[in-house]
Design a protein around this motif. Structure first.
Motif, short mmCIF file in Angstrom:
data_model
loop_
_atom_site.label_atom_id
_atom_site.label_comp_id
_atom_site.label_asym_id
_atom_site.label_seq_id
_atom_site.Cartn_x
_atom_site.Cartn_y
_atom_site.Cartn_z
N MET A 156 -32.61 -18.56 -23.67
CA MET A 156 -31.09 -17.69 -24.10
C MET A 156 -29.37 -18.37 -24.61
O MET A 156 -29.35 -19.76 -23.92
CB MET A 156 -30.68 -16.87 -22.95
N LEU A 157 -29.74 -17.89 -25.11
CA LEU A 157 -27.63 -18.24 -25.38
C LEU A 157 -26.63 -18.17 -24.99
O LEU A 157 -26.06 -16.77 -24.44
CB LEU A 157 -27.43 -17.84 -27.13
N ILE A 182 -25.89 -19.13 -11.68
CA ILE A 182 -24.78 -18.91 -12.98
C ILE A 182 -24.32 -20.19 -14.14
O ILE A 182 -23.91 -21.08 -12.75
CB ILE A 182 -23.48 -17.89 -12.40
N GLY A 200 -19.13 -18.68 -22.57
CA GLY A 200 -19.68 -18.03 -22.00
C GLY A 200 -20.15 -18.01 -20.89
O GLY A 200 -20.36 -19.34 -20.36
N LEU A 201 -20.60 -16.86 -20.56
CA LEU A 201 -20.86 -17.51 -19.05
C LEU A 201 -21.91 -16.49 -18.84
O LEU A 201 -22.55 -15.78 -19.47
CB LEU A 201 -19.98 -16.48 -17.74
N LEU A 202 -23.94 -17.08 -18.20
CA LEU A 202 -24.63 -16.38 -18.01
C LEU A 202 -25.59 -16.67 -16.63
O LEU A 202 -25.46 -17.45 -16.02
CB LEU A 202 -25.55 -17.45 -19.15
N VAL A 203 -26.04 -15.74 -16.27
CA VAL A 203 -26.67 -15.68 -14.94
C VAL A 203 -27.95 -15.28 -15.43
O VAL A 203 -28.22 -14.73 -16.32
CB VAL A 203 -26.41 -14.34 -14.14
N HIS A 223 -22.25 -21.65 -16.69
CA HIS A 223 -20.39 -21.64 -17.95
C HIS A 223 -20.13 -22.63 -18.40
O HIS A 223 -20.87 -23.65 -18.58
CB HIS A 223 -19.89 -21.55 -16.40
#
Lengths: 147, 126
Positions: B82-83, B56, B88-91, B58
């Motif tokens: 990936m952006l 994860i 934003g949060l990305l998994v 951030h």
């Protein structure tokens, strides 16, 4: 749109909250996959018969695998349905995708053979299917006028 | 050990709140967290040593971050990025696909900023 993710185990907690501004419309969708690569979240209604909105791209898309035990395959695609990449997520693991918002890169996803690639493709739809067994996906799409 | 990953997303428009959420219990061997400052060249956040179940990320900065995942199948290299927009949060899940049909367990996870430097908070579940 507010997104919160927390990871916890014995004696450890990690939590962050994100805020994506200026979302002006949203779509929720729950779909059961009963045939290969069902499509939702798309804008190309004439092409795929699944138009849920008419924005040019998805500003932020959140998808979870809410099936009982199957692995969910999620593909991202741009105009015309060209696949830009994808993920396999077990139950309970979320998938989040964004599009470029004018703060650096021009798109949300890219794939290729170059190790210098950056996100240039605006994701227009999410396409999903199961790797094993049937699956259920829940999705929340955030949309902006510029997306 | 068991690690719990909780997720929720919501948005309120015209006095109507739409939400989606999930909770996963992962049989993890380790959970680590930290912060890394990245510039405009891809820098390693995690390697394939000990495959990850979820990472994860951030983006705490003011510009976009690109997350590059290296997919390797035998001798063919494929990359997917990936952006993460500001805040934003990305998994990053355990398994991803490239557009050329190249699939594979994620080998390396790298990040770069669109400009300047950005602090990235991360949590890695192995």
């Amino acid at each position: 749109m507010t997104i919160t993710i927390a990871v916890s185990t014995k004696g450890f907690t990690w939590s962050r909250t994100a805020s994506i501004a200026d979302v002006t419309a949203a779509v929720t969708h729950i779909s059961e996959q009963t045939s290969a690569d069902a499509v939702f979240g798309g804008v190309e209604a004439a092409a795929v018969g699944d138009g849920l909105h008419s924005f040019n791209a998805i500003a932020v898309g959140c998808l979870v695998n809410s099936g009982s035990g199957s692995i969910l395959k999620v593909l991202t695609s741009v105009s015309g349905g060209t696949q830009t990449g994808g993920v396999a997520i077990p139950p309970g693991i979320p998938f989040i995708v964004y599009n470029g918002a004018g703060t650096g890169f021009t798109g949300g996803v890219s794939t290729g053979a170059s190790n210098t690639i950056t996100p240039t493709d605006d994701v227009q739809r999410l396409q999903f299917g199961s790797i094993m067994g049937s699956s259920v996906a829940q999705v929340l799409l955030g949309l902006k006028a510029t997306s | 050990m068991n690690a719990t990953l909780s997720f929720s997303a919501s948005v309120a428009i015209d006095n109507e709140t739409k939400t989606v959420g999930s909770t996963a219990t992962l049989n993890a061997t380790s959970v680590t967290s930290g912060k890394q400052t990245v510039g405009t060249s891809y820098e390693m956040l995690a390697t394939a040593d000990g495959s990850t179940q979820a990472i994860i990320l951030h983006n705490t900065g003011a510009v976009d971050v690109s997350v590059r995942v290296d997919l390797q199948t035998f001798t063919t290299n494929e990359y997917i990025c990936m952006l993460i927009p500001p805040d934003g949060l990305l998994v990053v899940p355990a398994f991803m696909f490239g557009d050329a049909g190249i699939t594979g367990p994620n080998n390396n996870i790298l990040c770069r900023a669109a400009s300047g430097t950005v602090d990235i908070d991360y949590c890695i579940v192995r």
